[in-house]
Design a protein around this motif. Sequence first.
Motif: not given
Length: 298
Positions: A93-116
């Motif tokens: 479960l990834f928490l993304a504050p509405t005002y955040d830049d998408l870079k945090y989500y993109e960093e998570f995607l790189e680390l998660s290796n496709g995990k649902p």
Amino acid sequence: MSRAGFVAVLGRPNAGKSTLLNFLCGQNLALVSHKANATRKRMNFIINHTNTQGELAQIIFVDTPGIHKQEKLLNQFMLQEALKAMGDCDLNLFLAPTYDDLKYYEEFLELSNGKPHVLLLTQCDKVSKESILEKIAQYKAYEDKFLALIPTECKNSFDPTQLLETIALFLPSSPPLYDEEILTTSNMREIYKEIIRESLFENLSDEIPYESDVVIEKFIEMPTLNKVYAKIIVEKESQKAMIIGKGANTIKRIGKNARLKLESLEEKKIFLQLNVFAQRNWSKTKEGLKKIGYDFDF
């Protein structure tokens, strides 16, 4: 039919992970602080949810340190904790504050290796509706990556039903893994430690050094009273003096704040004794960190 599984709660530092989990379980068990990287270890929260069809889902949420990259040894340990949870759990479960830049989500995607994972868009009450729609549209570019996107407002108006039922859909069919009366698998020493650390941060704000920690030296549980003997560890004598304060007023204030929180949690009297020790460079070596309870496997 019932479902059960582990869900890693992830996000950047100060994304609101611990606040969400305290709200879901109805107890202040996880450390909440404005100070970044306050959470250092994984902690399990057990939430039992029954849907309208009477189906039970036991969701074991795993609170994690914020995803970040720094060279300090303690920060490396915290990233390791988040990555372990990310890989070991059934769902993220990834928490993304509405005002955040998408870079945090993109960093998570790189680390998660496709995990649902499910994407939780938080703090929607802090921006305009137009901004929310714009942010949702930005995340829609990644809709092949996440299972669901759920926007939420502040915790005071947050109905967790949609979140819990969405998560339950993606958990394995299984009987409950824990007794339904249990809120966390953490022992009381760990919970007490976090509550004392929280009081330390609250009473010293930005003055308290990041390299400070708490060790529970002795814990005595009795029917109407618990006795707790703990030490606060810092790296310098000047930091020790700051925590103790003039006439020991600061350490008394920290102790009172922590004791009241512990009494509220336990619904019984608490005797709490705090001492402060300066242990030079404890956070800069693996040996020093292991003595405090941070076990490395890298």
